[in-house]
Write a protein that holds these residues in place. Structure first.
Motif, PDB file in Angstrom:
ATOM      1  N   THR A 268       0.791  -1.230   0.000  1.00 21.47           N
ATOM      2  CA  THR A 268       0.000   0.000   0.000  1.00 21.47           C
ATOM      3  C   THR A 268       0.824   1.281   0.000  1.00 21.47           C
ATOM      4  OG1 THR A 268      -0.087   0.043   2.428  1.00 21.47           O
ATOM      5  CG2 THR A 268      -1.831  -1.178   1.271  1.00 21.47           C
ATOM      6  N   GLY A 269       2.110   1.182   0.273  1.00 16.32           N
ATOM      7  CA  GLY A 269       2.934   2.380   0.363  1.00 16.32           C
ATOM      8  C   GLY A 269       2.788   3.129   1.670  1.00 16.32           C
ATOM      9  N   LEU A 270       1.997   2.610   2.602  1.00 23.05           N
ATOM     10  CA  LEU A 270       1.820   3.254   3.899  1.00 23.05           C
ATOM     11  C   LEU A 270       3.028   2.968   4.798  1.00 23.05           C
ATOM     12  CD1 LEU A 270      -1.931   2.354   4.471  1.00 23.05           C
ATOM     13  CD2 LEU A 270      -0.996   4.433   3.437  1.00 23.05           C
ATOM     14  N   LYS A 271       3.178   3.750   5.844  1.00 19.63           N
ATOM     15  CA  LYS A 271       4.327   3.629   6.738  1.00 19.63           C
ATOM     16  C   LYS A 271       3.866   3.045   8.070  1.00 19.63           C
ATOM     17  CE  LYS A 271       6.670   7.413   4.441  1.00 19.63           C
ATOM     18  NZ  LYS A 271       7.237   8.768   4.524  1.00 19.63           N
ATOM     19  N   PRO A 272       4.164   1.763   8.326  1.00 20.63           N
ATOM     20  CA  PRO A 272       3.564   1.068   9.468  1.00 20.63           C
ATOM     21  C   PRO A 272       4.416   1.016  10.720  1.00 20.63           C
ATOM     22  CG  PRO A 272       4.599  -0.517   8.013  1.00 20.63           C
ATOM     23  CD  PRO A 272       4.862   0.842   7.420  1.00 20.63           C
ATOM     24  N   ALA A 273       5.692   1.448  10.646  1.00 20.92           N
ATOM     25  CA  ALA A 273       6.630   1.146  11.729  1.00 20.92           C
ATOM     26  C   ALA A 273       7.061   2.385  12.484  1.00 20.92           C
ATOM     27  CB  ALA A 273       7.863   0.441  11.158  1.00 20.92           C
ATOM     28  N   ARG A 274       7.523   2.169  13.703  1.00 17.03           N
ATOM     29  CA  ARG A 274       8.198   3.237  14.428  1.00 17.03           C
ATOM     30  C   ARG A 274       9.706   3.055  14.276  1.00 17.03           C
ATOM     31  NH1 ARG A 274       5.841   0.327  19.076  1.00 17.03           N
ATOM     32  NH2 ARG A 274       7.463  -0.481  20.495  1.00 17.03           N
ATOM     33  N   VAL A 275      10.443   4.101  14.605  1.00 20.48           N
ATOM     34  CA  VAL A 275      11.892   4.076  14.388  1.00 20.48           C
ATOM     35  C   VAL A 275      12.528   2.873  15.089  1.00 20.48           C
ATOM     36  CG1 VAL A 275      14.050   5.305  14.844  1.00 20.48           C
ATOM     37  CG2 VAL A 275      12.043   6.562  14.015  1.00 20.48           C
ATOM     38  N   THR A 276      12.099   2.593  16.298  1.00 21.44           N
ATOM     39  CA  THR A 276      12.526   1.414  17.068  1.00 21.44           C
ATOM     40  C   THR A 276      13.983   1.537  17.509  1.00 21.44           C
ATOM     41  OG1 THR A 276      10.968   0.088  15.766  1.00 21.44           O
ATOM     42  CG2 THR A 276      12.586  -1.097  17.129  1.00 21.44           C
ATOM     43  N   GLY A 277      14.892   1.740  16.566  1.00 19.24           N
ATOM     44  CA  GLY A 277      16.316   1.895  16.846  1.00 19.24           C
ATOM     45  C   GLY A 277      17.030   2.272  15.570  1.00 19.24           C
ATOM     46  N   ARG A 278      18.107   3.016  15.702  1.00 14.27           N
ATOM     47  CA  ARG A 278      18.795   3.530  14.513  1.00 14.27           C
ATOM     48  C   ARG A 278      19.443   2.423  13.688  1.00 14.27           C
ATOM     49  NH1 ARG A 278      19.218   9.059  14.639  1.00 14.27           N
ATOM     50  NH2 ARG A 278      18.681  10.028  16.641  1.00 14.27           N
ATOM     51  N   THR A 279      19.782   1.322  14.299  1.00 16.52           N
ATOM     52  CA  THR A 279      20.454   0.248  13.569  1.00 16.52           C
ATOM     53  C   THR A 279      19.540  -0.958  13.349  1.00 16.52           C
ATOM     54  OG1 THR A 279      21.339  -0.677  15.632  1.00 16.52           O
ATOM     55  CG2 THR A 279      22.686   0.965  14.485  1.00 16.52           C
ATOM     56  N   VAL A 280      18.248  -0.819  13.665  1.00 12.14           N
ATOM     57  CA  VAL A 280      17.310  -1.934  13.524  1.00 12.14           C
ATOM     58  C   VAL A 280      16.889  -2.063  12.066  1.00 12.14           C
ATOM     59  CG1 VAL A 280      15.069  -2.846  14.216  1.00 12.14           C
ATOM     60  CG2 VAL A 280      16.498  -1.633  15.880  1.00 12.14           C
ATOM     61  N   PRO A 281      17.022  -3.257  11.444  1.00  6.49           N
ATOM     62  CA  PRO A 281      16.577  -3.429  10.053  1.00  6.49           C
ATOM     63  C   PRO A 281      15.075  -3.194   9.913  1.00  6.49           C
ATOM     64  CG  PRO A 281      17.891  -5.308  10.800  1.00  6.49           C
ATOM     65  CD  PRO A 281      17.599  -4.479  12.006  1.00  6.49           C
ATOM     66  N   ALA A 282      14.656  -2.819   8.715  1.00  6.71           N
ATOM     67  CA  ALA A 282      13.247  -2.476   8.478  1.00  6.71           C
ATOM     68  C   ALA A 282      12.314  -3.611   8.885  1.00  6.71           C
ATOM     69  CB  ALA A 282      13.048  -2.116   7.011  1.00  6.71           C
ATOM     70  N   GLU A 283      12.696  -4.853   8.587  1.00  6.88           N
ATOM     71  CA  GLU A 283      11.808  -5.982   8.862  1.00  6.88           C
ATOM     72  C   GLU A 283      11.658  -6.259  10.358  1.00  6.88           C
ATOM     73  OE1 GLU A 283      15.947  -7.624   7.875  1.00  6.88           O
ATOM     74  OE2 GLU A 283      14.587  -6.062   7.145  1.00  6.88           O
ATOM     75  N   ASP A 284      12.559  -5.680  11.177  1.00  7.92           N
ATOM     76  CA  ASP A 284      12.490  -5.911  12.619  1.00  7.92           C
ATOM     77  C   ASP A 284      11.917  -4.717  13.394  1.00  7.92           C
ATOM     78  OD1 ASP A 284      13.599  -8.430  12.320  1.00  7.92           O
ATOM     79  OD2 ASP A 284      15.655  -7.691  12.511  1.00  7.92           O
ATOM     80  N   LYS A 285      11.522  -3.674  12.676  1.00  7.62           N
ATOM     81  CA  LYS A 285      10.986  -2.503  13.374  1.00  7.62           C
ATOM     82  C   LYS A 285       9.595  -2.800  13.926  1.00  7.62           C
ATOM     83  CE  LYS A 285      13.672   0.989  10.894  1.00  7.62           C
ATOM     84  NZ  LYS A 285      14.365   1.558  12.044  1.00  7.62           N
ATOM     85  N   LYS A 286       9.284  -2.223  15.063  1.00  4.66           N
ATOM     86  CA  LYS A 286       8.007  -2.473  15.733  1.00  4.66           C
ATOM     87  C   LYS A 286       6.907  -1.599  15.133  1.00  4.66           C
ATOM     88  CE  LYS A 286      10.217  -3.805  20.076  1.00  4.66           C
ATOM     89  NZ  LYS A 286      10.387  -3.507  21.518  1.00  4.66           N
ATOM     90  N   PRO A 287       5.658  -2.021  15.254  1.00  3.72           N
ATOM     91  CA  PRO A 287       4.542  -1.234  14.706  1.00  3.72           C
ATOM     92  C   PRO A 287       4.460   0.138  15.361  1.00  3.72           C
ATOM     93  CG  PRO A 287       3.819  -3.447  15.262  1.00  3.72           C
ATOM     94  CD  PRO A 287       5.188  -3.295  15.838  1.00  3.72           C
ATOM     95  N   TYR A 288       4.093   1.116  14.558  1.00  6.77           N
ATOM     96  CA  TYR A 288       3.919   2.471  15.066  1.00  6.77           C
ATOM     97  C   TYR A 288       2.719   2.514  16.003  1.00  6.77           C
ATOM     98  CZ  TYR A 288       3.141   7.543  15.013  1.00  6.77           C
ATOM     99  OH  TYR A 288       2.964   8.858  15.353  1.00  6.77           O
ATOM    100  N   ASP A 289       2.882   3.181  17.137  1.00  5.03           N
ATOM    101  CA  ASP A 289       1.815   3.277  18.126  1.00  5.03           C
ATOM    102  C   ASP A 289       1.618   4.745  18.494  1.00  5.03           C
ATOM    103  OD1 ASP A 289       0.034   3.118  20.188  1.00  5.03           O
ATOM    104  OD2 ASP A 289       1.267   1.842  21.480  1.00  5.03           O
ATOM    105  N   PRO A 290       0.576   5.401  17.950  1.00  2.95           N
ATOM    106  CA  PRO A 290       0.362   6.829  18.244  1.00  2.95           C
ATOM    107  C   PRO A 290       0.172   7.120  19.726  1.00  2.95           C
ATOM    108  CG  PRO A 290      -1.028   6.102  16.413  1.00  2.95           C
ATOM    109  CD  PRO A 290      -0.425   4.872  17.014  1.00  2.95           C
ATOM    110  N   GLU A 291      -0.302   6.128  20.488  1.00  3.74           N
ATOM    111  CA  GLU A 291      -0.540   6.360  21.910  1.00  3.74           C
ATOM    112  C   GLU A 291       0.753   6.647  22.675  1.00  3.74           C
ATOM    113  OE1 GLU A 291      -3.554   6.591  23.231  1.00  3.74           O
ATOM    114  OE2 GLU A 291      -4.369   6.258  21.215  1.00  3.74           O
TER     115      GLU A 291
END
Length: 524
Positions: A268-291
């Motif tokens: 979909t081209g949407l952005k689902p993840a939070r930064v999580t960590g500067r060296t964390v690969p994209a596939e390991d990033k955690k879901p974005y949580d607005p709360e």
């Protein structure tokens, strides 16, 4: 959250620079018009909505807002406004796909994005369907912002032929007057680029102040400084404060809780993840949580205010008089690059007065005397090394040579096409308008845009940048060749067709290359 505190001396000024190169009808994805619509939805819509709220609250002189003529033209362009409307609807469709694609995480992502797209669509239909100029004009009339102008098509001015450089500046200021019924007295020069003598050109064009980067003033940015023998004031970006936000190593947008810019949902081209960590690969990033975001934004607002307060106190003590702190950023940072940026920005501007910090614009700083002794400025920019290497280094030498050749070809052709009405006539008296010459100048300015060497030097869609530069160079050469060989009919058809392809700066008049007087207006 900041509590009310004792006032500190001096003034804080926020400067935003809004710019994208001309993208309409030059590709869509992955580089092209999509870039415009992403920035429009993520940055321009929320930033302008925030400014409307501040204006409604009676707040004045909140920031200096630069909008380049080439971006202003796109925000007014009928093709762009219609396509933006379609893009927002497509955003809703992509959100629906994510919401219905299975799994609680994707459903939450899709639902959140659908709500955001729906709100953006409502905002656009209410405020933007007639283009950006009504929005800009209305905001300027409230006094909540100071508008900054700039030259047409965003050239790297120090490397440009002086005659074309002065013409581009005058035409850019005239474009602002025509679109916004406003007279910008300040500019953000493309790339904050400067070479000695430009202050004289600014003075002649009616520019009273402009931005440079901090090192251009040798790091002493606590006051604006008149340049040389002119009354034109240079204001410098305070890097100590500005880098709290936009530092590649420690800036706020890199916080693990904020939404990650670089990680996409491929369907979909949407952005689902939070930064999580500067060296964390994209596939390991955690879901974005607005709360999780709200308290982090508050901490970063308070941290920035604390740094502004300390900087004002320290610099005022050093000078023995109230000091100025200028933080300057690309507008597109807020929302497009840093998803939470517009929220941070509004909270900051509302809380600064509560924290005892006076807020004003560059114009109010100049009027209220935050100006020191004259200074001679060296050649500089805000790019890597604070010199010109991004725009004339070895990696872009081919574009430097291209720009010089095209400019020479164009000016020689225009000199022949637009002759004085009679021997000895005044320089500005050049007979009837020549649409062929107009298009030659227009294509030349698009060729020498500073964006193309920047994108090559930074290896950001470099192929697209080179293609764009050569496309406009080809148009310039093609029209010049036909005109100089006396094939006026062919030259006219070529000029007409190239003009239709971009529909840009219809009021540009090449005869004004021959006058030092500011033009009346270029039109939308």
């Amino acid at each position: 959250m900041s509590a009310s505190r004792q006032p500190v001396p001096g003034q804080f000024t926020l400067v935003l620079h809004s710019h994208l190169p001309w993208l309409a009808n030059h590709g869509r994805w992955p580089v092209g018009e999509e870039w415009l619509y992403q920035a429009w939805a993520a940055s321009y819509l929320p930033v302008f909505a925030m400014l409307r709220r501040l204006a409604d609250a009676g707040m004045r002189d909140q920031l200096s807002l630069g909008i380049t003529p080439v971006l202003a033209a796109q925000l007014d362009d009928p093709h762009c406004t219609a396509s933006m409307h379609e893009w927002l609807a497509d955003w809703q469709l992509r959100a629906m796909i994510a919401a219905g694609d299975g799994g609680p995480t994707r459903h939450e992502l899709g639902t959140r994005e659908f709500v955001a797209a729906d709100a953006a669509l409502a905002d656009f239909e209410t405020h933007w369907r007639h283009g950006g100029s009504p929005q800009i004009r209305a905001l300027a009339s409230t006094g909540v912002i100071e508008l900054l102008g700039g030259p047409l098509a965003h050239p790297f001015a120090p490397l440009l032929d002086a005659r074309l450089r002065q013409f581009s500046l005058r035409e850019g200021l005239a474009d602002a007057r025509a679109r916004w019924a406003a007279e910008p007295t300040g500019i953000w020069a493309p790339e904050c680029a400067f070479t000695p003598g430009m202050e004289v050109e600014y003075d002649a064009a009616g520019v009273r102040h402009f931005m440079v980067d901090g090192p251009t003033l040798r790091g002493d940015t606590a006051l604006g400084r008149p340049v040389g023998d002119s009354d034109v004031v240079a204001f410098g970006r305070d890097l100590t404060v500005s880098y709290r936000v936009w530092s590649p190593r420690s800036g706020y947008p890199g916080h693990p809780t904020y939404r990650d810019f670089h990680t996409y949902d491929h369907l979909t081209g949407l952005k689902p993840a939070r930064v999580t960590g500067r060296t964390v690969p994209a596939e390991d990033k955690k879901p974005y949580d607005p709360e999780r975001v709200d308290p982090v934004v508050d901490r970063h607002v308070d941290d920035f205010i604390d740094h502004v307060r300390r900087r004002l106190v320290d610099e005022s003590a050093r000078l023995g008089r109230p000091a100025l702190v200028v933080a300057a950023f690309d507008t597109e940072l807020f929302g497009h690059w840093w998803h939470e940026g517009p929220i941070w920005l509004e909270r900051l501007l509302r809380r600064l007065p509560e924290a005892g910090v006076r807020v004003g614009t560059l114009d109010s700083a100049r009027r209220d005397g935050f100006v020191g002794a004259p200074v001679d400025l060296a050649a500089s920019s805000w790019g890597s090394g604070k010199d010109w290497r991004v725009w004339n280094g070895p990696q872009v030498d081919h574009l430097v040579r291209l720009n010089a050749e095209v400019t020479e070809t164009a000016l020689e052709a225009v000199d022949k096409l637009i002759e004085p009405v009679a021997p000895g006539a005044a320089p500005g008296h050049r007979g009837l308008r020549n649409r062929i010459a107009d298009q030659i100048v227009r294509e030349t300015l698009l060729t020498v845009s500073s964006d193309w060497p920047f994108m090559v030097s930074k290896d950001t869609a470099a192929h697209y940048a080179v293609d764009r530069a050569h496309k406009h160079a080809h148009a310039t050469r093609e029209i010049c060749d036909a005109a100089l060989r006396g094939r006026t009919g062919l030259a006219g058809r070529l000029a007409h067709n190239w003009s239709r392809a971009d529909n840009l700066f219809a009021g540009l008049d090449a005869r004004r290359l021959y006058t030092a007087a500011p033009p009346e207006g270029t039109g939308a």
